[in-house]
Every structure is written in C-alpha cells, then in structure tokens.
Design a protein around this motif. Sequence first.
Motif, PDB file in Angstrom:
ATOM      1  N   ALA A  55     -12.443   1.103  14.440  1.00 11.86           N
ATOM      2  CA  ALA A  55     -12.220   0.593  13.088  1.00 11.86           C
ATOM      3  C   ALA A  55     -10.648  -0.219  12.979  1.00 11.86           C
ATOM      4  N   LEU A  56     -10.867  -1.021  11.851  1.00  8.24           N
ATOM      5  CA  LEU A  56      -9.626  -1.906  11.630  1.00  8.24           C
ATOM      6  C   LEU A  56      -9.300  -1.867   9.995  1.00  8.24           C
ATOM      7  N   LEU A  57      -8.212  -1.739   9.524  1.00  9.32           N
ATOM      8  CA  LEU A  57      -8.030  -1.695   8.315  1.00  9.32           C
ATOM      9  C   LEU A  57      -6.760  -2.604   8.052  1.00  9.32           C
ATOM     10  N   SER A  58      -6.791  -3.605   7.310  1.00  7.38           N
ATOM     11  CA  SER A  58      -5.603  -4.684   7.016  1.00  7.38           C
ATOM     12  C   SER A  58      -5.219  -4.508   5.429  1.00  7.38           C
ATOM     13  N   LEU A  59      -4.020  -3.929   5.068  1.00  4.03           N
ATOM     14  CA  LEU A  59      -3.606  -3.746   4.003  1.00  4.03           C
ATOM     15  C   LEU A  59      -2.545  -4.650   3.541  1.00  4.03           C
ATOM     16  N   HIS A  60      -2.402  -4.886   2.329  1.00  6.10           N
ATOM     17  CA  HIS A  60      -1.079  -5.679   1.471  1.00  6.10           C
ATOM     18  C   HIS A  60      -0.667  -5.024   0.261  1.00  6.10           C
ATOM     19  N   VAL A  61       0.496  -4.784   0.070  1.00  4.23           N
ATOM     20  CA  VAL A  61       1.036  -4.391  -1.107  1.00  4.23           C
ATOM     21  C   VAL A  61       1.432  -5.540  -1.873  1.00  4.23           C
ATOM     22  N   ILE A  62       0.998  -5.916  -2.999  1.00  3.66           N
ATOM     23  CA  ILE A  62       1.435  -7.079  -3.685  1.00  3.66           C
ATOM     24  C   ILE A  62       2.045  -6.565  -5.268  1.00  3.66           C
ATOM     25  N   PRO A  63       3.313  -6.936  -5.428  1.00  5.63           N
ATOM     26  CA  PRO A  63       4.088  -6.585  -6.489  1.00  5.63           C
ATOM     27  C   PRO A  63       3.382  -7.386  -7.831  1.00  5.63           C
ATOM     28  N   GLN A  64       3.498  -6.628  -9.143  1.00  2.00           N
ATOM     29  CA  GLN A  64       2.851  -7.303 -10.353  1.00  2.00           C
ATOM     30  C   GLN A  64       3.854  -7.613 -11.050  1.00  2.00           C
ATOM     31  N   ILE A  65       3.871  -8.547 -12.001  1.00  2.94           N
ATOM     32  CA  ILE A  65       4.945  -9.192 -12.879  1.00  2.94           C
ATOM     33  C   ILE A  65       4.706  -8.373 -14.370  1.00  2.94           C
ATOM     34  N   ALA A  66       3.439  -8.381 -14.638  1.00  3.82           N
ATOM     35  CA  ALA A  66       3.179  -7.916 -16.049  1.00  3.82           C
ATOM     36  C   ALA A  66       3.049  -6.270 -16.165  1.00  3.82           C
ATOM     37  N   LEU A  67       2.762  -5.927 -15.083  1.00  2.95           N
ATOM     38  CA  LEU A  67       2.445  -4.093 -14.928  1.00  2.95           C
ATOM     39  C   LEU A  67       3.361  -3.505 -14.201  1.00  2.95           C
ATOM     40  N   LEU A  68       3.750  -2.279 -14.257  1.00  2.00           N
ATOM     41  CA  LEU A  68       4.708  -1.828 -13.732  1.00  2.00           C
ATOM     42  C   LEU A  68       4.416  -1.362 -12.083  1.00  2.00           C
ATOM     43  N   GLY A  69       3.204  -0.983 -11.847  1.00  4.82           N
ATOM     44  CA  GLY A  69       2.727  -0.689 -10.477  1.00  4.82           C
ATOM     45  C   GLY A  69       2.502  -2.109  -9.572  1.00  4.82           C
ATOM     46  N   ILE A  88     -15.877   7.846   9.482  1.00  5.93           N
ATOM     47  CA  ILE A  88     -14.450   6.900   9.813  1.00  5.93           C
ATOM     48  C   ILE A  88     -14.072   6.262   8.767  1.00  5.93           C
ATOM     49  N   GLY A  89     -14.792   5.453   7.875  1.00 10.13           N
ATOM     50  CA  GLY A  89     -14.656   4.535   6.843  1.00 10.13           C
ATOM     51  C   GLY A  89     -13.916   5.589   5.958  1.00 10.13           C
ATOM     52  N   THR A  90     -14.555   6.612   5.480  1.00  9.62           N
ATOM     53  CA  THR A  90     -13.973   7.522   4.355  1.00  9.62           C
ATOM     54  C   THR A  90     -12.735   7.859   4.934  1.00  9.62           C
ATOM     55  N   GLU A  91     -12.278   8.200   5.833  1.00 10.30           N
ATOM     56  CA  GLU A  91     -10.959   8.579   6.499  1.00 10.30           C
ATOM     57  C   GLU A  91     -10.128   7.734   6.227  1.00 10.30           C
ATOM     58  N   LEU A  92     -10.478   6.266   6.714  1.00  2.00           N
ATOM     59  CA  LEU A  92      -9.682   5.128   6.477  1.00  2.00           C
ATOM     60  C   LEU A  92      -9.306   4.780   4.918  1.00  2.00           C
ATOM     61  N   GLU A  93     -10.285   5.025   4.289  1.00  2.00           N
ATOM     62  CA  GLU A  93     -10.275   4.549   2.827  1.00  2.00           C
ATOM     63  C   GLU A  93      -9.078   5.659   1.983  1.00  2.00           C
TER      64      GLU A  93
END
Length: 140
Positions: A55-69, A88-93
């Motif tokens: 399996a493959l999982l590609s993630l990106h953290v994207i900062p927000q300007i109008a909300l805290l997180g 496997i999908g459940t484990e990756l999620e």
Amino acid sequence: MIRSATINDSEMIAALLTQLGYPNTQNFIQERITSLLEHPDAMLLVYEKEEKILALLSLHVIPQIALLGSFLRISYFVVDEQARSHHIGTELEAYATHIAQEKKCDRIEVHCHERRKDAHRFYAKHGYIESPKYFIKPLL
C-alpha cells in the motif's frame, strides 16, 4: 509495517499508482518521490509485509490562515488489489489520523473520484463526511 518510502520503492509505487488509475509514472516516479521526501510538509508512506509493498499513502499538512489548526490532506491512498480486505487500509487510515492529531490538524481531507465507490464506502465507514464541491483548473 508502515514506513517512509524510499527511492528503492519506486517500481512498486509505480505499480500501485497504475492500479489507482495513474499508469506510466515510471519515467518520473523517482523524481517525484525525491521531491516528496524532501518536502517539509509531505509524508510518503508505504505498508510493507514480507519485503513486498502492499500500500501507498501520500499525506500533506496544509496550514490554514482563518482557523487555528492545519489540515491533513490524503493525496494518494491505494492498497494493492491482491491485499484488499485485510485491514491494511484501516491501519493506514488510523496512522494518518494519528499524524493529523500529532500535527494539531483540525481535519483530514481527501479527494476521491466519483467512480471509486468502494473507496467512498471505506471513507464513510471511517467517519469521513462528503463535501461535494471540488473544482480544478487544468493547466497542461
């Protein structure tokens, strides 16, 4: 085992991307993997069992300007066709959720094409809510 991808995984990652509907990535996959691994807000993960990437999982953290997180975007998520229904999908999620919480994200977002009905059921089962508007502007 979930681990960070490496350049050595490029052939298997290309095969998984083909299953996801993105064939012909072999010519540039190593460059893309290198770019993602060097990006400070990106994570490229694989699920490996018995030296085979399942399996493959590609993630990106994207900062927000109008909300805290920030928010965590799942960019690509695919489990090998032969390994589906083995949790496997459940484990990756769950791993993605842990990363999102660790990074103080207020949500996880994923774009999932209309044709991927099984994926829709998977996301709904894991607490995702449909947000139907998504616009793209092709540039090439």
